[in-house]
Every structure is written in structure tokens, then in C-alpha cells.
Design a protein around this motif. Structure first.
Motif, PDB file in Angstrom:
ATOM      1  N   GLN A  25      -9.100  11.635 -58.117  1.00  0.00           N
ATOM      2  CA  GLN A  25      -7.807  11.929 -58.739  1.00  0.00           C
ATOM      3  C   GLN A  25      -8.066  12.605 -60.083  1.00  0.00           C
ATOM      4  N   PRO A  26      -7.537  13.818 -60.279  1.00  0.00           N
ATOM      5  CA  PRO A  26      -7.764  14.474 -61.567  1.00  0.00           C
ATOM      6  C   PRO A  26      -7.190  13.664 -62.734  1.00  0.00           C
ATOM      7  N   ARG A  27      -7.929  13.600 -63.839  1.00  0.00           N
ATOM      8  CA  ARG A  27      -7.442  12.919 -65.043  1.00  0.00           C
ATOM      9  C   ARG A  27      -6.740  13.948 -65.921  1.00  0.00           C
ATOM     10  N   THR A  28      -5.805  13.480 -66.727  1.00  0.00           N
ATOM     11  CA  THR A  28      -4.960  14.427 -67.454  1.00  0.00           C
ATOM     12  C   THR A  28      -5.057  14.269 -68.965  1.00  0.00           C
ATOM     13  N   ASN A  29      -5.915  13.360 -69.465  1.00  0.00           N
ATOM     14  CA  ASN A  29      -6.026  13.197 -70.917  1.00  0.00           C
ATOM     15  C   ASN A  29      -7.364  12.545 -71.274  1.00  0.00           C
ATOM     16  N   PRO A  30      -7.833  12.769 -72.520  1.00  0.00           N
ATOM     17  CA  PRO A  30      -9.139  12.229 -72.916  1.00  0.00           C
ATOM     18  C   PRO A  30      -9.226  10.708 -72.845  1.00  0.00           C
ATOM     19  N   GLY A  31      -8.093  10.024 -73.054  1.00  0.00           N
ATOM     20  CA  GLY A  31      -8.135   8.564 -73.005  1.00  0.00           C
ATOM     21  C   GLY A  31      -8.622   8.040 -71.659  1.00  0.00           C
ATOM     22  N   SER A  32      -8.240   8.729 -70.581  1.00  0.00           N
ATOM     23  CA  SER A  32      -8.703   8.313 -69.250  1.00  0.00           C
ATOM     24  C   SER A  32     -10.220   8.396 -69.157  1.00  0.00           C
ATOM     25  N   PHE A  33     -10.785   9.418 -69.804  1.00  0.00           N
ATOM     26  CA  PHE A  33     -12.242   9.555 -69.802  1.00  0.00           C
ATOM     27  C   PHE A  33     -12.899   8.480 -70.666  1.00  0.00           C
ATOM     28  N   ALA A  34     -12.289   8.182 -71.808  1.00  0.00           N
ATOM     29  CA  ALA A  34     -12.875   7.154 -72.687  1.00  0.00           C
ATOM     30  C   ALA A  34     -12.976   5.827 -71.937  1.00  0.00           C
ATOM     31  N   ASP A  35     -11.921   5.462 -71.217  1.00  0.00           N
ATOM     32  CA  ASP A  35     -11.969   4.211 -70.458  1.00  0.00           C
ATOM     33  C   ASP A  35     -13.032   4.268 -69.355  1.00  0.00           C
ATOM     34  N   TYR A  36     -13.125   5.420 -68.710  1.00  0.00           N
ATOM     35  CA  TYR A  36     -14.140   5.604 -67.649  1.00  0.00           C
ATOM     36  C   TYR A  36     -15.551   5.507 -68.242  1.00  0.00           C
ATOM     37  N   PHE A  37     -15.781   6.216 -69.351  1.00  0.00           N
ATOM     38  CA  PHE A  37     -17.101   6.154 -69.984  1.00  0.00           C
ATOM     39  C   PHE A  37     -17.404   4.722 -70.448  1.00  0.00           C
ATOM     40  N   ASP A  38     -16.380   4.035 -70.991  1.00  0.00           N
ATOM     41  CA  ASP A  38     -16.583   2.645 -71.422  1.00  0.00           C
ATOM     42  C   ASP A  38     -17.032   1.771 -70.247  1.00  0.00           C
ATOM     43  N   ALA A  39     -16.452   2.017 -69.073  1.00  0.00           N
ATOM     44  CA  ALA A  39     -16.869   1.239 -67.900  1.00  0.00           C
ATOM     45  C   ALA A  39     -18.328   1.534 -67.551  1.00  0.00           C
ATOM     46  N   LEU A  40     -18.747   2.784 -67.750  1.00  0.00           N
ATOM     47  CA  LEU A  40     -20.135   3.152 -67.410  1.00  0.00           C
ATOM     48  C   LEU A  40     -21.139   2.566 -68.395  1.00  0.00           C
ATOM     49  N   VAL A  41     -20.703   2.221 -69.607  1.00  0.00           N
ATOM     50  CA  VAL A  41     -21.633   1.602 -70.571  1.00  0.00           C
ATOM     51  C   VAL A  41     -21.284   0.124 -70.785  1.00  0.00           C
ATOM     52  N   GLY A  42     -20.317  -0.383 -70.029  1.00  0.00           N
ATOM     53  CA  GLY A  42     -19.888  -1.769 -70.215  1.00  0.00           C
ATOM     54  C   GLY A  42     -19.898  -2.543 -68.904  1.00  0.00           C
TER      55      GLY A  42
ATOM     56  N   VAL B 215     -29.838  -5.304 -60.096  1.00  0.00           N
ATOM     57  CA  VAL B 215     -30.002  -3.851 -60.146  1.00  0.00           C
ATOM     58  C   VAL B 215     -29.810  -3.389 -61.590  1.00  0.00           C
ATOM     59  N   ARG B 216     -30.784  -2.616 -62.103  1.00  0.00           N
ATOM     60  CA  ARG B 216     -30.676  -2.095 -63.458  1.00  0.00           C
ATOM     61  C   ARG B 216     -29.859  -0.810 -63.419  1.00  0.00           C
ATOM     62  N   HIS B 217     -28.821  -0.723 -64.255  1.00  0.00           N
ATOM     63  CA  HIS B 217     -27.875   0.387 -64.212  1.00  0.00           C
ATOM     64  C   HIS B 217     -27.928   1.182 -65.515  1.00  0.00           C
ATOM     65  N   HIS B 218     -28.144   2.486 -65.386  1.00  0.00           N
ATOM     66  CA  HIS B 218     -28.040   3.394 -66.532  1.00  0.00           C
ATOM     67  C   HIS B 218     -27.003   4.456 -66.189  1.00  0.00           C
ATOM     68  N   ALA B 219     -26.597   5.222 -67.190  1.00  0.00           N
ATOM     69  CA  ALA B 219     -25.547   6.212 -66.961  1.00  0.00           C
ATOM     70  C   ALA B 219     -25.923   7.559 -67.560  1.00  0.00           C
ATOM     71  N   THR B 220     -25.255   8.619 -67.070  1.00  0.00           N
ATOM     72  CA  THR B 220     -25.259   9.902 -67.770  1.00  0.00           C
ATOM     73  C   THR B 220     -23.797  10.199 -68.107  1.00  0.00           C
ATOM     74  N   ILE B 221     -23.571  10.842 -69.231  1.00  0.00           N
ATOM     75  CA  ILE B 221     -22.202  11.068 -69.704  1.00  0.00           C
ATOM     76  C   ILE B 221     -21.960  12.567 -69.890  1.00  0.00           C
ATOM     77  N   ALA B 222     -20.791  13.034 -69.456  1.00  0.00           N
ATOM     78  CA  ALA B 222     -20.384  14.429 -69.674  1.00  0.00           C
ATOM     79  C   ALA B 222     -18.958  14.632 -69.203  1.00  0.00           C
ATOM     80  N   LEU B 223     -18.385  15.741 -69.634  1.00  0.00           N
ATOM     81  CA  LEU B 223     -17.161  16.266 -69.016  1.00  0.00           C
ATOM     82  C   LEU B 223     -17.625  17.102 -67.826  1.00  0.00           C
ATOM     83  N   ASN B 224     -17.194  16.731 -66.606  1.00  0.00           N
ATOM     84  CA  ASN B 224     -17.664  17.437 -65.409  1.00  0.00           C
ATOM     85  C   ASN B 224     -17.009  18.814 -65.301  1.00  0.00           C
ATOM     86  N   PRO B 225     -17.673  19.744 -64.578  1.00  0.00           N
ATOM     87  CA  PRO B 225     -17.163  21.126 -64.513  1.00  0.00           C
ATOM     88  C   PRO B 225     -15.765  21.243 -63.918  1.00  0.00           C
TER      89      PRO B 225
END
Ligand SMILES: [Zn+2]
Lengths: 283, 175
Positions: free
Chosen positions: A38-55, A66-76
């Protein structure tokens, strides 16, 4: 057999997957930030998503060993929505986080000027942060997208050894082999790369600078295809040593360049005191 | 810079410019490895004492990953209650046992009794040892015991037991 899946979207997977992956030998994963369907429409949606990837997600993974690491970016793909451009301002602070081992997925989807801008800006962020980069190659116009990606990577001045070009196939691998970049392959159940085709490529190109992943996500995909490919390698006469190189040492070497890879697994309190299942909070 | 030199330098950096705290706290694991958890609490406690420091401490929480949030929760006794309470409430809403446990440490004195009771009950659900709940013996009231009793009855009906520490609290206080 120990397996490190260098590209898998665990946020889209269930606890059953973690159980099956751990039983199959998957001890470590890297989850790249990407599109969630589902396309996101604002930066806040990404902040919550990134927070989940580091939290939340590393915590959830730890309960299954399982050891979990992440990569972070705005996808193309979402870089094309002007409402999401400000996500680029959020990325640098996430790159500092303890479990963020690369910038990604960046690259091209439809090869637009907005994608060019996001790609270039985030390569510069990787150089500043001293992190590796995960480059996604497009599903459509793969060859053109790949060549342009290699040009943009070269122009950025980043050390090619810090770059993996992902989702390659028999056609696109050669151009990457001519550079110092790593070659990434995603093994899918039906389309794209299969375990047997992957084995043939490993025979032709060797096991150096190669990452093999399941890229499992919310679409048709299978988080155990790393294991299936390892088994196909053994069946084809590769040694256990070769399998360990592809499925453990290579991802450790590549993401280890971040200086942040930590492969010790600490059992989470809930796992210690309430059995191995993810506890559900009462509130 | 050696790890031994890093912490004093980071402390000085934060005193000079509190906005540098976010970056320094995020960097700590890369600089100090396992020692970073304690170092983060030291830095946050020092940050809290600066003018506007408590607001910066809260900022570190809201932009932090789990490790940074745990450090902020441990440092919360040094910040005013009005700043601490929203952070404690956020941690209690999470489903991460480490955050929930940390929110019921010494800083939990800032929580109202209703929120605190829900937090203790959540510990029992998540299997978090009650030994870490600050001031449990003094603060446990008849309403908390009634809530635990209700949970014990539900567990009983499902053929499951309460964790031993919760069962013990129930028996002790009912006597
Ligand atoms: Zn992906």
C-alpha cells in the motif's frame, strides 16, 4: 548449517516463519526498508515503519533466536510521490542506529528524475555514514535500470566493495561482475531465480562477492528458499565450506563493513520467562 | 579515540551543545560495544540537568530505537514528572517486555495508580518478573489484587497457572 538471509522483509511474515526459519538454520537476517504494498502518503508513515525496523522487529526476531538487522532508505517506487520526498530528511538519523547496517533499498523502479534524485542523495548519505548500500534493480527494463545504476554508483565515488546490486539473473550478472560491486540474487518460488539456476550461476561465477537471499515479503515468496538453495548446492557437489561461504561468511563480510553487525543472540526476557512464543500483552 | 576517552568527550560535547545528544547516544554502541547501555544512562542523566535538558531527553526517546528508549527510561528519575509520564505511558503501550519492565522501575512513581496497576498486570501477561517492579509491596492495593484474582480465575479455567511470583503476591495479600 548456518544461514544468514541478507534480504528478507520479516515485517510481512508470521511467527510461524520465524520458527521454520530458525529450525532450518537461519540465525541472522537483514531486513531492507522497502515498499509495503500500500503506497504511503506522508513521512510520518515512514517514521513509524523505520521505528518498527529498529524496535519491534529485532525484538520479535530475538524471541526465535534470529538476529535481525535493517537497512534504511526511501525506496525508488515511493520516491516518485512528492508527499514522501521529506522522508530523505529522516534517513540520516536512522543510519546512526545500532542495528542499521546499510542504506537500502535504493535504485530504480520506473527510472524517473525523482528516482535519480533520491538514489544520488542516498548514496551520498551512505558515504557520509560509512555504510554499505543495497541497490534494488527494477522488474521492468532491468538491463537499462542496471546499467544506469552502475553509472550512478560509479559517479557517487562510493567504494564498489560497499555496494550490492540485487535481484540479478543470468542476463544482468555479467555487467556487475565487471565491477567491484557484490552480486545479489533473490530466489523465488516461481518466477525469477530458482535454486537450480542459482547453483548453475555459482558454478560459472564462483562463490566470491555473492549474496543469495529469499527476498521474502508480502508477495508470493518463501523464506526457506535460502536453505533449499544451500541443499541444491550440496546436491550439485559443492562442499559444506562453499555453502558456508555463500550463506554465512559472505553476508557477514558485506554487512560487517558497517562496523555494526552484532551476531550474538541475547534471549529476550519474555522468551526466558514465558516460553518461546511471542507473548501477547493484556492491554 | 579510545572507548575510555569517548565518554568524557561525549559528556563535554553535550554540555556544550545539548542538541548533539541524539547523535552521540546513537553512536555509543559503535564506540563502546556492550558498555554503551550504562554509558547512555550516564549521558542522559547529565543531559537532564542542563537547562532545557529534560525536553532533549524526551526527544532522544521519541527518535530512539529500543536501546535508546531503554536508556531514557532508566534515566527518567532525573527528569520532572510532567516530562516523564508520557514516555512511561508510551513504553507501557508497547509489546516489548524490556520497555514495559523498564517503565515500572523507579521512575514509575510518576504514574497514577490506575496506569501503574495496568502496567503490573501487563507484566504478568508478558511473563516479566515482578521482582523488577519498583515499590510493588507498598503500592499493591486491593484493586490490583482483585485484578490478579480475575486473571488467576481465567487462567484456571484454561488449565493454566499464573507465574509463580504473581501467584505468591495473590496468596500473601489475600491472607
Ligand atoms: Zn526487497
Amino acid at each position: 548449517m548456518r544461514i544468514f538471509d541478507p534480504h528478507i522483509h520479516m515485517t510481512s511474515r508470521t511467527t510461524d516463519d520465524y520458527v521454520r526459519m530458525a529450525a532450518a538454520g537461519v540465525r541472522a537476517v537483514v531486513e531492507p526498508a522497502f515498499w509495503i504494498g500500500q503506497p504511503r502518503t506522508n513521512p510520518g508513515s515512514f517514521a513509524d515503519y523505520f521505528d518498527a525496523l529498529v524496535g519491534w522487529e529485532p525484538y520479535r526476531a530475538s524471541q526465535f533466536g534470529v538476529r535481525h538487522h535493517a537497512t534504511i532508505a526511501l525506496n525508488p517506487k515511493e520516491a516518485n510521490d512528492p508527499r514522501c520526498t521529506a522522508v530523505l530528511d529522516l534517513v540520516p538519523r536512522y543510519l546512526l542506529k545500532e542495528n542499521v547496517v546499510a542504506v537500502g533499498e535504493i535504485g530504480y523502479d520506473a527510472i524517473t528524475p525523482a528516482e535519480d534524485a533520491a538514489f544520488t542523495a542516498q548514496l551520498a548519505m551512505a558515504v557520509d555514514a560509512g555504510l554499505p548500500v543495497l541497490v534494488h534493480t527494477p522488474h521492468r527494463e532491468k538491463d537499462r535500470g542496471l546499467r544506469r545504476s552502475l553509472d550512478v554508483v560509479a559517479e557517487s565515488g562510493i567504494d564498489e566493495g560497499l555496494v550490492v546490486i540485487d535481484h540479478l539473473n543470468e542476463v544482468t550478472v555479467r555487467a556487475v561482475r565487471d565491477t567491484g560491486c557484490w552480486a545479489g540474487f533473490s530466489i523465488y518460488p516461481q518466477t525469477k531465480m530458482s535454486p537450480d539456476r542459482m547453483v548453475a550461476l555459482l558454478r560459472e561465477y564462483g562463490t566470491e562477492r555473492v549474496l543469495v537471499n529469499s527476498a521474502a515479503d508480502w508477495g508470493t515468496s518463501d523464506p526457506l528458499l535460502t536453505r533449499r538453495t544451500a541443499e541444491a548446492m550440496l546436491a550439485a557437489g559443492f562442499s559444506a565450506e562453499d555453502v558456508d561461504t555463500v550463506f554465512w561468511r559472505n553476508p557477514v563480510t558485506f554487512y560487517g563493513q558497517s562496523g555494526k553487525l552484532d551476531l550474538t543472540v541475547e534471549p529476550a526476557p519474555a522468551a526466558t520467562f514465558a516460553g518461546s512464543s511471542i507473548a501477547r500483552g493484556g492491554s | 579515540m579510545t572507548p575510555d576517552e569517548w565518554l568524557p568527550a561525549a559528556q563535554a560535547g553535550i554540555r556544550q551543545d545539548p542538541t548533539a545528544a541524539a547523535r552521540l547516544l546513537a553512536e555509543a554502541p559503535r564506540r563502546l560495544g556492550r558498555a554503551s547501555a550504562a554509558a547512555r544512562v550516564t549521558l542522559l542523566t547529565a543531559l537532564a540537568e542542563l537547562p532545557d535538558g529534560p525536553a532533549h531527553v524526551a526527544g532522544v526517546y521519541w527518535t530512539g530505537d529500543s536501546g535508546e528508549r531503554l536508556a531514557v527510561l532508566a534515566a527518567l528519575p532525573s527528569v520532572p514528572q510532567a516530562v516523564a509520564v508520557p514516555l512511561l505511558e508510551d513504553a507501557l503501550r508497547s509489546n516489548d517486555a524490556r520497555l514495559v519492565a523498564a517503565a515500572l522501575g523507579p521512575a514509575a512513581t510518576a504514574l497514577d495508580q490506575g496506569t501503574w496497576r495496568q502496567g503490573v498486570l501487563k507484566c504478568v501477561f508478558l511473563g516479566i518478573p515482578l521482582a523488577g517492579v519498583h515499590d510493588l509491596d507498598r503500592r499493591a492495593d486491593p484493586e490490583l489484587i482483585a485484578m490478579l484474582g480475575g486473571l488467576a480465575a481465567e487462567r484456571d479455567a484454561a488449565g493454566r497457572a499464573l507465574p509463580a511470583d504473581a501467584a505468591a503476591l495473590l496468596t500473601e495479600t489475600r491472607q
